[in-house]
Design a protein around this motif. Structure first.
Motif, PDB file in Angstrom:
ATOM      1  N   HIS A   4     -29.544 -17.918  -4.246  1.00  0.00           N
ATOM      2  CA  HIS A   4     -29.302 -17.776  -2.811  1.00  0.00           C
ATOM      3  C   HIS A   4     -28.580 -19.021  -2.318  1.00  0.00           C
ATOM      4  O   HIS A   4     -29.211 -19.978  -1.843  1.00  0.00           O
ATOM      5  CB  HIS A   4     -30.620 -17.578  -2.061  1.00  0.00           C
ATOM      6  CG  HIS A   4     -31.415 -16.416  -2.551  1.00  0.00           C
ATOM      7  ND1 HIS A   4     -31.042 -15.109  -2.330  1.00  0.00           N
ATOM      8  CD2 HIS A   4     -32.549 -16.360  -3.282  1.00  0.00           C
ATOM      9  CE1 HIS A   4     -31.926 -14.302  -2.893  1.00  0.00           C
ATOM     10  NE2 HIS A   4     -32.846 -15.034  -3.479  1.00  0.00           N
TER      11      HIS A   4
ATOM     12  N   ARG B  63     -29.299 -20.710   1.134  1.00  0.00           N
ATOM     13  CA  ARG B  63     -30.545 -21.452   1.319  1.00  0.00           C
ATOM     14  C   ARG B  63     -30.466 -22.836   0.694  1.00  0.00           C
ATOM     15  O   ARG B  63     -31.322 -23.680   0.945  1.00  0.00           O
ATOM     16  CB  ARG B  63     -31.706 -20.672   0.711  1.00  0.00           C
ATOM     17  CG  ARG B  63     -31.907 -19.305   1.355  1.00  0.00           C
ATOM     18  CD  ARG B  63     -33.069 -18.576   0.729  1.00  0.00           C
ATOM     19  NE  ARG B  63     -33.176 -17.237   1.274  1.00  0.00           N
ATOM     20  CZ  ARG B  63     -34.062 -16.342   0.869  1.00  0.00           C
ATOM     21  NH1 ARG B  63     -34.919 -16.666  -0.082  1.00  0.00           N
ATOM     22  NH2 ARG B  63     -34.105 -15.144   1.400  1.00  0.00           N
TER      23      ARG B  63
ATOM     24  N   CYS C 155     -28.852 -14.238  10.248  1.00  0.00           N
ATOM     25  CA  CYS C 155     -30.265 -14.298   9.838  1.00  0.00           C
ATOM     26  C   CYS C 155     -30.597 -13.164   8.882  1.00  0.00           C
ATOM     27  O   CYS C 155     -31.270 -13.370   7.862  1.00  0.00           O
ATOM     28  CB  CYS C 155     -31.167 -14.219  11.069  1.00  0.00           C
ATOM     29  SG  CYS C 155     -31.273 -15.728  12.033  1.00  0.00           S
ATOM     30  N   ALA C 156     -30.153 -11.964   9.207  1.00  0.00           N
ATOM     31  CA  ALA C 156     -30.397 -10.825   8.311  1.00  0.00           C
ATOM     32  C   ALA C 156     -29.683 -11.003   6.982  1.00  0.00           C
ATOM     33  O   ALA C 156     -30.177 -10.573   5.933  1.00  0.00           O
ATOM     34  CB  ALA C 156     -29.934  -9.528   8.987  1.00  0.00           C
TER      35      ALA C 156
ATOM     36  N   GLY D 203     -31.671 -13.796   5.016  1.00  0.00           N
ATOM     37  CA  GLY D 203     -33.061 -13.470   4.767  1.00  0.00           C
ATOM     38  C   GLY D 203     -34.061 -14.339   5.493  1.00  0.00           C
ATOM     39  O   GLY D 203     -35.106 -14.670   4.935  1.00  0.00           O
TER      40      GLY D 203
ATOM     41  N   SER E 138     -30.966 -21.447   7.719  1.00  0.00           N
ATOM     42  CA  SER E 138     -31.930 -21.282   6.626  1.00  0.00           C
ATOM     43  C   SER E 138     -32.556 -22.599   6.197  1.00  0.00           C
ATOM     44  O   SER E 138     -33.168 -22.659   5.132  1.00  0.00           O
ATOM     45  CB  SER E 138     -31.251 -20.626   5.424  1.00  0.00           C
ATOM     46  OG  SER E 138     -30.174 -21.420   4.957  1.00  0.00           O
TER      47      SER E 138
ATOM     48  N   ARG F 260     -38.505 -16.878   2.998  1.00  0.00           N
ATOM     49  CA  ARG F 260     -39.127 -15.992   2.029  1.00  0.00           C
ATOM     50  C   ARG F 260     -38.629 -16.300   0.625  1.00  0.00           C
ATOM     51  O   ARG F 260     -37.428 -16.437   0.404  1.00  0.00           O
ATOM     52  CB  ARG F 260     -38.834 -14.537   2.379  1.00  0.00           C
ATOM     53  CG  ARG F 260     -39.647 -14.036   3.563  1.00  0.00           C
ATOM     54  CD  ARG F 260     -39.206 -12.660   3.969  1.00  0.00           C
ATOM     55  NE  ARG F 260     -37.932 -12.729   4.683  1.00  0.00           N
ATOM     56  CZ  ARG F 260     -37.342 -11.667   5.219  1.00  0.00           C
ATOM     57  NH1 ARG F 260     -37.893 -10.492   5.109  1.00  0.00           N
ATOM     58  NH2 ARG F 260     -36.196 -11.783   5.851  1.00  0.00           N
TER      59      ARG F 260
ATOM     60  N   PRO G 150     -35.855 -12.060  -2.268  1.00  0.00           N
ATOM     61  CA  PRO G 150     -35.067 -11.230  -1.360  1.00  0.00           C
ATOM     62  C   PRO G 150     -35.743  -9.895  -1.099  1.00  0.00           C
ATOM     63  O   PRO G 150     -36.377  -9.321  -1.975  1.00  0.00           O
ATOM     64  CB  PRO G 150     -33.738 -11.046  -2.113  1.00  0.00           C
ATOM     65  CG  PRO G 150     -34.107 -11.188  -3.552  1.00  0.00           C
ATOM     66  CD  PRO G 150     -35.228 -12.190  -3.594  1.00  0.00           C
ATOM     67  N   SER G 151     -35.625  -9.422   0.116  1.00  0.00           N
ATOM     68  CA  SER G 151     -36.176  -8.117   0.470  1.00  0.00           C
ATOM     69  C   SER G 151     -35.129  -7.043   0.231  1.00  0.00           C
ATOM     70  O   SER G 151     -33.951  -7.249   0.524  1.00  0.00           O
ATOM     71  CB  SER G 151     -36.590  -8.123   1.946  1.00  0.00           C
ATOM     72  OG  SER G 151     -36.885  -6.814   2.377  1.00  0.00           O
TER      73      SER G 151
ATOM     74  N   ARG H  53     -33.062  -6.363   3.279  1.00  0.00           N
ATOM     75  CA  ARG H  53     -32.264  -7.411   3.916  1.00  0.00           C
ATOM     76  C   ARG H  53     -30.793  -7.021   4.045  1.00  0.00           C
ATOM     77  O   ARG H  53     -30.215  -7.158   5.140  1.00  0.00           O
ATOM     78  CB  ARG H  53     -32.423  -8.723   3.142  1.00  0.00           C
ATOM     79  CG  ARG H  53     -31.584  -9.860   3.696  1.00  0.00           C
ATOM     80  CD  ARG H  53     -32.130 -11.196   3.232  1.00  0.00           C
ATOM     81  NE  ARG H  53     -32.069 -11.337   1.790  1.00  0.00           N
ATOM     82  CZ  ARG H  53     -31.050 -11.870   1.135  1.00  0.00           C
ATOM     83  NH1 ARG H  53     -29.997 -12.295   1.805  1.00  0.00           N
ATOM     84  NH2 ARG H  53     -31.066 -11.995  -0.158  1.00  0.00           N
TER      85      ARG H  53
ATOM     86  N   ARG I 168     -30.536  -4.355   6.797  1.00  0.00           N
ATOM     87  CA  ARG I 168     -30.659  -4.897   8.154  1.00  0.00           C
ATOM     88  C   ARG I 168     -29.373  -5.608   8.569  1.00  0.00           C
ATOM     89  O   ARG I 168     -28.924  -5.481   9.715  1.00  0.00           O
ATOM     90  CB  ARG I 168     -31.835  -5.861   8.217  1.00  0.00           C
ATOM     91  CG  ARG I 168     -33.193  -5.188   8.258  1.00  0.00           C
ATOM     92  CD  ARG I 168     -34.257  -6.171   8.723  1.00  0.00           C
ATOM     93  NE  ARG I 168     -34.421  -7.251   7.775  1.00  0.00           N
ATOM     94  CZ  ARG I 168     -35.324  -7.265   6.806  1.00  0.00           C
ATOM     95  NH1 ARG I 168     -36.143  -6.243   6.674  1.00  0.00           N
ATOM     96  NH2 ARG I 168     -35.425  -8.286   5.986  1.00  0.00           N
ATOM     97  N   TYR I 169     -28.807  -6.362   7.647  1.00  0.00           N
ATOM     98  CA  TYR I 169     -27.548  -7.040   7.962  1.00  0.00           C
ATOM     99  C   TYR I 169     -26.453  -6.030   8.299  1.00  0.00           C
ATOM    100  O   TYR I 169     -25.729  -6.181   9.287  1.00  0.00           O
ATOM    101  CB  TYR I 169     -27.103  -7.898   6.780  1.00  0.00           C
ATOM    102  CG  TYR I 169     -25.629  -8.217   6.807  1.00  0.00           C
ATOM    103  CD1 TYR I 169     -25.127  -9.158   7.693  1.00  0.00           C
ATOM    104  CD2 TYR I 169     -24.739  -7.529   5.986  1.00  0.00           C
ATOM    105  CE1 TYR I 169     -23.779  -9.427   7.746  1.00  0.00           C
ATOM    106  CE2 TYR I 169     -23.393  -7.797   6.033  1.00  0.00           C
ATOM    107  CZ  TYR I 169     -22.910  -8.743   6.915  1.00  0.00           C
ATOM    108  OH  TYR I 169     -21.568  -8.994   6.971  1.00  0.00           O
TER     109      TYR I 169
END
Length: 584
Positions: A71, A74, A99-100, A103, A145, A327, A330-331, A334, A337-338
């Motif tokens: 990532h 981050r 943000c989405a 993450g 992040s 987090r 990763p979800s 994510r 949502r983005y």
């Protein structure tokens, strides 16, 4: 820490490379300045470090190259140039979308807006921001992040002196907490006053790598700044008196009737001007640069350069953003949502859908007026002369915008500065574009039916008997065009290329498929669903065999087969480019 080794940009025809074999370190807990005049290669160095430009060399961020970090956003917070967002998106919407993407919770957007003093401007469009506010928003994106490393390209450009001091405080506080900070500047005094270490570039080459104290001692020295309408005469008198008194005084004539006098004092210069009756508008001691440096158009060189003044959006600014718990994994939702925030953040999609519905309704009424149009094509508003109906073209355009618009305004700039080729992001874009295409296809048929009923009555609104096969073909066509636009724009990084790929299916691919299958058929696919059921030894529930047969008929049609072939080729090309970028 950052370790840059052998950074070299590609050659530019007969010109030397913009950056040639540059190596330096930026240690954790320290602020490092990359100093150089305009064209020295500072921005090129950052792009090579972030793998945004082709060249040679490698950069390690805490021991790993950027493409090996799971990532990157981050680990590294990046600010390059202006905020790379769609000009119609709001400040808050841009941060919530980022943000989405990285993450983190969406509440982080409001927290960072308060830190950078943009709360009062959160509903403003990006296209209306001034340069100083744009700098603040870029810093907010970099801090979202809570990364370990900050890489900033000329962060104080467009900021007033007070705002510049505030930003320097944020950089210093980030370094004191163990982070790594690297920023570029063309002002030697800023580099000496803010950084712990100064790396100097000149014409693409590394010329010095010094501690800030050594840099200030060897590069900077005091001088007297003088402004006078008779600067040339005063300069000549100062040089003559220094030569007579055998003193080491250097007088440098600059623009705007200004002199920089090295090796003298305000008292000596003022006495000389008074004795000879020379009017002086300014007389001040300052710290000057030993070497020339570039100044922006309209600005004067020298130590007291004034930056454009911006109105502060907030008076009380925190030294650092509040802590955040990122987090660890990763979800799966994510990227979805983005993508939803990206698609709903601007009005392009809504305007395109409205234009498609209006054009389809008017076209269906016109075709019914002319006559000789089959019922299925009438409901889809698809004349035989058109390669595709308006709904398919609109879905293809929306799919192309899904990737192409990001390459024009990279919304994921905090994540290595470009839109990453990730299968999760691709799946989210395909899912959202498919849902958009299905909704557009259903609304188009509904609007066309309503318009035909209002104008001509129930005569043209009867449902065809083979509505299942026709509906599957219609939905498959619209969704397939949307997917073709997504994949082509992701491969060629252009909205126009995505739309061109959609138009290429009926114009180029369909004739090739028809030519390949023309002639008498010696084999048929009759009984395909029955044989497949026998092979799997299961009974198709809810009439599944009928749906499967309808899908097979869609694929064997010229347009369906050509669209399937195009989607397969585009998907393979996308996967190959993705694997290539990961191997690199």
């Amino acid at each position: 820490m950052i370790q840059a080794i052998g950074l070299t940009s590609n050659s530019r025809k007969e010109l030397p490379p913009a950056l040639d074999d540059v190596s330096f370190d930026a240690h954790a807990g320290h602020v490092t300045a990359l100093l150089g005049a305009q064209g020295a290669g500072k921005t090129t160095a950052l792009k090579l470090m972030l793998e945004l430009q082709q060249g040679r060399g490698i950069t390690y961020f805490r021991g790993r190259p950027l493409h090996r970090i799971a990532h990157p956003s981050r680990e590294v917070g990046v600010m390059l140039g202006d905020v790379p967002g769609h000009p119609a998106r709001t400040v808050r919407g841009q941060l919530r979308m980022v943000c989405a993407a990285v993450g983190v919770p969406v509440r982080r957007a409001d927290e960072v807006l308060e830190v950078v003093g943009l709360v009062s401007l959160r509903d403003e469009r990006l296209g209306t921001l001034s340069r100083g506010m744009d700098r603040r928003l870029g810093l907010a994106c970099a801090l979202l992040s809570d990364p370990h490393t900050l890489v900033l390209d000329d962060p104080t450009r467009g900021l007033a002196a007070r705002e510049g001091h505030w930003l320097h405080g944020i950089l210093r506080a980030h370094a004191q907490q163990g982070g790594t900070v690297l920023f570029t500047t063309d002002d030697p005094k800023e580099a000496a006053g803010v950084a712990d270490r100064v790396v100097t570039l000149e014409k693409g080459r590394l010329v010095a790598d010094q501690e800030a104290t050594d840099f200030a001692r060897t590069r900077l020295r005091p001088r007297v700044a003088v402004r006078s309408p008779y600067a040339a005469r005063l300069g000549a008198l100062l040089t003559k008196e220094a030569r007579t008194g055998r003193r080491s005084v250097e007088v440098v004539r600059e623009d705007g009737n200004r002199l920089s006098v090295y090796g003298s004092t305000c008292a000596d210069v003022g006495e000389t001007a008074f004795r000879h009756g020379i009017l002086v508008h300014q007389l001040a001691e300052e710290t000057g640069d030993m070497g020339p440096r570039s100044a922006p158009p309209g600005a004067e060189q020298g130590g007291d350069e004034q930056r454009p003044v911006e109105t502060l959006a907030g008076d009380d600014l925190s030294p650092l953003p509040p802590p955040i718990s990122v987090r660890p994994a990763p979800s799966p939702l994510r990227p979805l949502r983005y993508e939803l925030r990206r698609a709903a953040g601007v009005g392009t999609g809504y305007l395109t859908a409205a234009a498609v519905l209006v054009a389809s309704a008017l076209l269906s009424v016109l075709l019914a007026r002319i006559g000789h149009t089959p019922q299925a094509r009438l409901l889809a508003a698809w004349p035989r002369e058109f390669p595709l109906p308006p709904a398919a073209l609109g879905a293809g355009l929306l799919g192309a915008i899904a990737f192409g618009d990001e390459f024009r305004h990279p919304a994921l700039a905090v994540d290595r500065g470009t839109v990453p080729r990730r299968l999760g992001l691709l799946a989210a874009k395909l899912l959202v574009s498919a849902a958009t295409g299905l909704l557009l296809a259903i609304l188009t048929v509904g609007c066309d039916l309503e318009m035909l009923y209002l104008v001509y009555g129930r005569e043209l609104t009867e449902v065809p008997e083979d509505w299942l096969a026709l509906g599957a073909s219609w939905l498959g066509l619209v969704v397939g065009c949307a997917w073709a636009g997504v994949l082509a724009a992701g491969i060629f990084r252009s909205t126009s290329a995505g739309l061109a790929a959609v138009l290429a299916v009926p114009i180029l691919v369909v004739p090739l498929v028809q030519k390949a299958v023309e002639g008498p058929s010696v084999r048929t696919a009759a009984g395909f669903s029955l044989r497949l059921r026998e092979l799997l030894l299961v009974q198709w529930p809810f009439g599944g065999g009928r749906y499967l047969a309808a899908g097979a008929r869609v694929v064997v049609q010229p347009v369906g087969g050509a669209l399937t072939l195009s989607l397969t080729a585009l998907l393979c090309a996308y996967l190959l480019t993705t694997l290539r970028s990961r191997v690199r």
